[in-house]
Design a protein around this motif. Structure first.
Motif, PDB file in Angstrom:
ATOM      1  N   GLU A   1      11.961 146.464 -27.943  1.00 64.71           N
ATOM      2  CA  GLU A   1      13.092 145.747 -27.340  1.00 64.71           C
ATOM      3  C   GLU A   1      13.443 146.208 -25.937  1.00 64.71           C
TER       4      GLU A   1
ATOM      5  N   ASP B   1      21.643 139.394 -30.104  1.00 68.66           N
ATOM      6  CA  ASP B   1      20.848 140.355 -30.881  1.00 68.66           C
ATOM      7  C   ASP B   1      21.252 140.193 -32.342  1.00 68.66           C
TER       8      ASP B   1
ATOM      9  N   GLU C   1      13.610 141.104 -28.013  1.00 65.33           N
ATOM     10  CA  GLU C   1      13.178 142.019 -29.082  1.00 65.33           C
ATOM     11  C   GLU C   1      12.430 141.248 -30.163  1.00 65.33           C
TER      12      GLU C   1
ATOM     13  N   ASP D   1      14.782 142.320 -37.081  1.00 66.52           N
ATOM     14  CA  ASP D   1      15.646 142.556 -35.918  1.00 66.52           C
ATOM     15  C   ASP D   1      15.005 141.875 -34.713  1.00 66.52           C
ATOM     16  N   SER D   2      15.801 141.087 -33.999  1.00 63.14           N
ATOM     17  CA  SER D   2      15.260 140.372 -32.846  1.00 63.14           C
ATOM     18  C   SER D   2      16.381 140.102 -31.849  1.00 63.14           C
TER      19      SER D   2
ATOM     20  N   PHE E   1      24.086 143.677 -38.905  1.00 61.44           N
ATOM     21  CA  PHE E   1      24.926 144.455 -37.980  1.00 61.44           C
ATOM     22  C   PHE E   1      26.357 144.575 -38.477  1.00 61.44           C
TER      23      PHE E   1
END
Ligand code: MG
Ligand code: MG
Length: 263
Positions: free
Chosen positions: A202, A95, A233, A106-107, A57
């Motif tokens: 998500e 996130d 997510e 991605d979670s 990110f």
């Protein structure tokens, strides 16, 4: 075109996703009253880099931090800050995206801070359950909105608001790929799922109304009515049978004793 990943690509996604999953174990050890969200972000950044990976990110679309950390009525995209101190009874959504050798995981997970009230606890567990209802539909031969519909119908059965403005997504060589995976929809609609597709599913579920808006910082999305929101997510690999959850970890059990004794 929705990309289909080959074995080599899937292997790299397993690595980036495993690092993502492990980062959440670290985050859980840090979540307590008195800690700033900036402090958590710093540890996340350090941990991901220690694994030879990159926080996905940081700098993406100009985002200034390594993780999005959103408290209570903040839905997503909260900017970590040393002024934002977690308090007993808060819920905090973290996130995290990880890039390893050009492939992404991605979670997201919403944590309780100390003891939280029953309504918040139920919101978190039911949103987690909504995610797994969606994941159960993520298999070859189904369509994208089978996932969407499973999430929406479960969340709305409790009177919760399903956020419309933000959606799940394909993931792989980019954090965001085709297709969009909304958390609302009709069965048997949308692109057909095929083995080798990788999706980030998500749900963002609000205790009250579904409406959200973005704060003046240009990032933080908050609920219109100020009630809390939860966000879970996972990155999953579509297969002919059950999907493989690439970002799986044991946190649901550690934090909520879920799926056992879940209410
Ligand atoms: Mg995410
Ligand atoms: Mg995502």
């Amino acid at each position: 075109m929705i990309p289909i990943k080959n074995e080599k690509e899937i292997e790299l996604m397993r690595i980036s996703s495993r690092i993502t999953a492990e980062t959440f174990e670290l985050v859980w050890s840090l979540i307590k009253p008195g800690v700033s969200t900036e402090n958590i972000d710093r540890e996340i950044d350090r941990f991901i880099r220690s694994k030879g990976a990159k926080p996905a990110f940081k700098g993406l679309y100009g985002f200034p931090a390594s993780a999005c950390i959103s408290v209570n009525e903040e839905v997503v995209h909260g900017i970590p800050s040393k002024k934002r101190i977690l308090e007993e009874g808060d819920i905090v959504s973290v996130d995290i995206g990880v890039e390893y050798k050009g492939y992404y995981g991605d979670s997201a997970f919403t944590f309780p801070v100390g003891e939280v009230d029953e309504q918040k606890r139920k919101l978190m567990i039911r949103t987690l359950e909504a995610l797994f209802k969606g994941i159960a539909m993520a298999r070859a031969g189904n369509r994208v909105q089978d996932i969407s519909h499973a999430i929406q119908s479960y969340a709305e059965s409790f009177g919760y608001g399903v956020v419309r403005e933000l959606v799940g997504h394909g993931i792989g060589k980019a954090l965001h790929e085709e297709p969009q995976v909304p958390n609302f929809g009709q069965p048997n609609r949308g692109p057909k799922l095929k083995a080798g597709m990788t999706l980030a599913i998500e749900p963002m579920i609000n205790m009250g109304v579904s409406g959200v808006y973005t704060l003046d910082d240009g990032w933080t999305v908050v609920t219109q009515d100020g009630l809390p929101s939860a966000h879970y997510e996972h990155t999953v690999l579509i297969q002919d049978g059950k999907p493989e959850i690439l970002t799986y970890n044991n946190l649901a059990r550690e934090v909520f004793n879920w799926p056992k004794n879940n209410q």
